[in-house]
Design a protein around this motif. Structure first.
Motif, PDB file in Angstrom:
ATOM      1  N   GLN A 103      15.563  18.210 -38.589  1.00 54.69           N
ATOM      2  CA  GLN A 103      15.362  16.929 -37.911  1.00 54.69           C
ATOM      3  C   GLN A 103      14.154  16.983 -36.970  1.00 54.69           C
ATOM      4  OE1 GLN A 103      16.813  14.008 -38.589  1.00 54.69           O
ATOM      5  NE2 GLN A 103      17.759  15.187 -40.244  1.00 54.69           N
ATOM      6  N   LEU A 104      14.014  18.072 -36.243  1.00 53.14           N
ATOM      7  CA  LEU A 104      12.855  18.221 -35.344  1.00 53.14           C
ATOM      8  C   LEU A 104      11.545  18.238 -36.124  1.00 53.14           C
ATOM      9  CD1 LEU A 104      14.238  20.882 -32.841  1.00 53.14           C
ATOM     10  CD2 LEU A 104      13.747  18.469 -32.354  1.00 53.14           C
ATOM     11  N   LEU A 105      11.521  18.905 -37.239  1.00 53.30           N
ATOM     12  CA  LEU A 105      10.303  18.958 -38.049  1.00 53.30           C
ATOM     13  C   LEU A 105       9.974  17.594 -38.638  1.00 53.30           C
ATOM     14  CD1 LEU A 105      10.804  22.404 -39.821  1.00 53.30           C
ATOM     15  CD2 LEU A 105       9.172  21.851 -38.002  1.00 53.30           C
ATOM     16  N   LEU A 106      10.997  16.868 -39.062  1.00 43.51           N
ATOM     17  CA  LEU A 106      10.762  15.520 -39.590  1.00 43.51           C
ATOM     18  C   LEU A 106      10.229  14.596 -38.500  1.00 43.51           C
ATOM     19  CD1 LEU A 106      13.885  15.078 -41.900  1.00 43.51           C
ATOM     20  CD2 LEU A 106      11.491  15.331 -42.611  1.00 43.51           C
ATOM     21  N   GLN A 107      10.778  14.718 -37.297  1.00 46.06           N
ATOM     22  CA  GLN A 107      10.292  13.912 -36.170  1.00 46.06           C
ATOM     23  C   GLN A 107       8.844  14.274 -35.844  1.00 46.06           C
ATOM     24  OE1 GLN A 107      13.043  14.573 -32.966  1.00 46.06           O
ATOM     25  NE2 GLN A 107      14.675  13.388 -33.939  1.00 46.06           N
ATOM     26  N   GLU A 108       8.547  15.560 -35.886  1.00 49.99           N
ATOM     27  CA  GLU A 108       7.187  16.013 -35.608  1.00 49.99           C
ATOM     28  C   GLU A 108       6.222  15.450 -36.651  1.00 49.99           C
ATOM     29  OE1 GLU A 108       5.266  20.239 -36.053  1.00 49.99           O
ATOM     30  OE2 GLU A 108       6.436  20.171 -34.186  1.00 49.99           O
ATOM     31  N   ASP A 109       6.629  15.437 -37.914  1.00 54.23           N
ATOM     32  CA  ASP A 109       5.791  14.872 -38.970  1.00 54.23           C
ATOM     33  C   ASP A 109       5.540  13.386 -38.737  1.00 54.23           C
ATOM     34  OD1 ASP A 109       5.493  17.253 -40.276  1.00 54.23           O
ATOM     35  OD2 ASP A 109       6.996  16.833 -41.826  1.00 54.23           O
ATOM     36  N   ASP A 110       6.547  12.675 -38.230  1.00 55.45           N
ATOM     37  CA  ASP A 110       6.399  11.245 -37.954  1.00 55.45           C
ATOM     38  C   ASP A 110       5.444  10.994 -36.794  1.00 55.45           C
ATOM     39  OD1 ASP A 110       8.109  10.608 -40.018  1.00 55.45           O
ATOM     40  OD2 ASP A 110       9.864  10.340 -38.727  1.00 55.45           O
ATOM     41  N   ILE A 111       5.374  11.912 -35.841  1.00 62.59           N
ATOM     42  CA  ILE A 111       4.547  11.747 -34.651  1.00 62.59           C
ATOM     43  C   ILE A 111       3.087  12.087 -34.932  1.00 62.59           C
ATOM     44  CG2 ILE A 111       4.105  12.660 -32.327  1.00 62.59           C
ATOM     45  CD1 ILE A 111       7.138  12.990 -32.042  1.00 62.59           C
ATOM     46  N   LYS A 112       2.835  13.066 -35.810  1.00 58.74           N
ATOM     47  CA  LYS A 112       1.470  13.505 -36.087  1.00 58.74           C
ATOM     48  C   LYS A 112       0.656  12.356 -36.670  1.00 58.74           C
ATOM     49  CE  LYS A 112       2.063  18.381 -37.036  1.00 58.74           C
ATOM     50  NZ  LYS A 112       2.011  19.407 -38.082  1.00 58.74           N
ATOM     51  N   PRO A 113      -0.598  12.211 -36.207  1.00 60.09           N
ATOM     52  CA  PRO A 113      -1.456  11.186 -36.810  1.00 60.09           C
ATOM     53  C   PRO A 113      -1.796  11.579 -38.249  1.00 60.09           C
ATOM     54  CG  PRO A 113      -2.662  12.452 -35.151  1.00 60.09           C
ATOM     55  CD  PRO A 113      -1.242  12.920 -35.138  1.00 60.09           C
ATOM     56  N   LYS A 114      -1.762  10.614 -39.101  1.00 56.68           N
ATOM     57  CA  LYS A 114      -2.068  10.859 -40.514  1.00 56.68           C
ATOM     58  C   LYS A 114      -3.586  10.824 -40.694  1.00 56.68           C
ATOM     59  CE  LYS A 114       2.303  10.461 -41.840  1.00 56.68           C
ATOM     60  NZ  LYS A 114       3.132  11.504 -41.475  1.00 56.68           N
ATOM     61  N   THR A 115      -4.149  11.875 -41.223  1.00 61.17           N
ATOM     62  CA  THR A 115      -5.586  11.907 -41.487  1.00 61.17           C
ATOM     63  C   THR A 115      -5.787  12.093 -42.981  1.00 61.17           C
ATOM     64  OG1 THR A 115      -5.697  14.285 -41.141  1.00 61.17           O
ATOM     65  CG2 THR A 115      -6.166  12.910 -39.248  1.00 61.17           C
ATOM     66  N   PRO A 116      -6.727  11.383 -43.555  1.00 66.27           N
ATOM     67  CA  PRO A 116      -6.971  11.544 -44.990  1.00 66.27           C
ATOM     68  C   PRO A 116      -7.458  12.978 -45.275  1.00 66.27           C
ATOM     69  CG  PRO A 116      -8.237   9.697 -44.086  1.00 66.27           C
ATOM     70  CD  PRO A 116      -7.559  10.380 -42.941  1.00 66.27           C
ATOM     71  N   MET A 117      -7.142  13.474 -46.427  1.00 59.68           N
ATOM     72  CA  MET A 117      -7.563  14.826 -46.799  1.00 59.68           C
ATOM     73  C   MET A 117      -9.076  14.897 -46.841  1.00 59.68           C
ATOM     74  SD  MET A 117      -4.866  15.922 -49.713  1.00 59.68           S
ATOM     75  CE  MET A 117      -4.920  17.670 -49.503  1.00 59.68           C
ATOM     76  N   GLY A 118      -9.598  15.968 -46.376  1.00 63.35           N
ATOM     77  CA  GLY A 118     -11.026  16.192 -46.389  1.00 63.35           C
ATOM     78  C   GLY A 118     -11.697  15.741 -45.096  1.00 63.35           C
ATOM     79  N   ASP A 119     -10.981  15.010 -44.230  1.00 58.14           N
ATOM     80  CA  ASP A 119     -11.565  14.548 -42.981  1.00 58.14           C
ATOM     81  C   ASP A 119     -11.373  15.546 -41.851  1.00 58.14           C
ATOM     82  OD1 ASP A 119     -12.357  12.281 -44.221  1.00 58.14           O
ATOM     83  OD2 ASP A 119     -10.885  10.940 -43.298  1.00 58.14           O
ATOM     84  N   GLU A 120     -10.750  16.652 -42.140  1.00 55.92           N
ATOM     85  CA  GLU A 120     -10.501  17.644 -41.090  1.00 55.92           C
ATOM     86  C   GLU A 120     -11.778  18.409 -40.805  1.00 55.92           C
ATOM     87  OE1 GLU A 120      -7.038  20.045 -41.818  1.00 55.92           O
ATOM     88  OE2 GLU A 120      -6.212  18.494 -43.097  1.00 55.92           O
ATOM     89  N   GLU A 121     -11.954  18.768 -39.553  1.00 47.56           N
ATOM     90  CA  GLU A 121     -13.160  19.500 -39.160  1.00 47.56           C
ATOM     91  C   GLU A 121     -12.885  20.956 -38.981  1.00 47.56           C
ATOM     92  OE1 GLU A 121     -15.196  17.675 -35.928  1.00 47.56           O
ATOM     93  OE2 GLU A 121     -14.680  15.708 -36.651  1.00 47.56           O
TER      94      GLU A 121
END
Length: 121
Positions: A103-121
């Motif tokens: 449940q904690l991991l699912l909540q953490e996934d919901d909180i993280k901003p979604k970034t499109p793949m390849g946009d990570e620096e």
């Protein structure tokens, strides 16, 4: 009654604490074996195998039938039920802890901003 159960569990867990004895139980799950047959995979003496078998007998995990000079051993799995029941408490404990983690991991996934793949620096 509680004392008897404690003594039985102590004997069962003591018997299961040794890898040789655990393997002997596995071998016996396929059918009866003589002491020689139980000793063979370990390359141990019959005296050493007999000591292991006596521990398994004392815990109630195996039964031995003597026919002349031949000792036939068979699995007596009944006492494993009380050990399984005792361990069941901890299975419930860990299952509930893992549910909380999920449940904690699912909540953490919901909180993280979604970034499109390849946009990570």
């Amino acid at each position: 009654m509680v004392e008897h159960n404690t003594l039985q569990l102590n004997a069962i867990f003591h018997a299961l604490s040794d890898g040789t004895r655990r393997q002997m139980l596995r071998d016996l799950s396929d059918g009866e074996r003589t002491v020689s047959q139980l000793a063979e995979p370990f390359q141990i003496s019959l005296a050493a195998a007999s000591k292991h078998i006596k521990v398994l007998e004392a815990s109630g995990l195996i039964a031995r039938q003597i026919s002349g000079r031949t000792h036939i051993c068979r699995l007596a799995p009944g006492p494993l039920a009380s050990a399984h029941e005792w361990l069941g408490f901890y299975e419930h404990f860990w299952a509930s802890r893992l549910d909380v983690l999920e449940q904690l991991l699912l909540q953490e996934d919901d909180i993280k901003p979604k970034t499109p793949m390849g946009d990570e620096e």
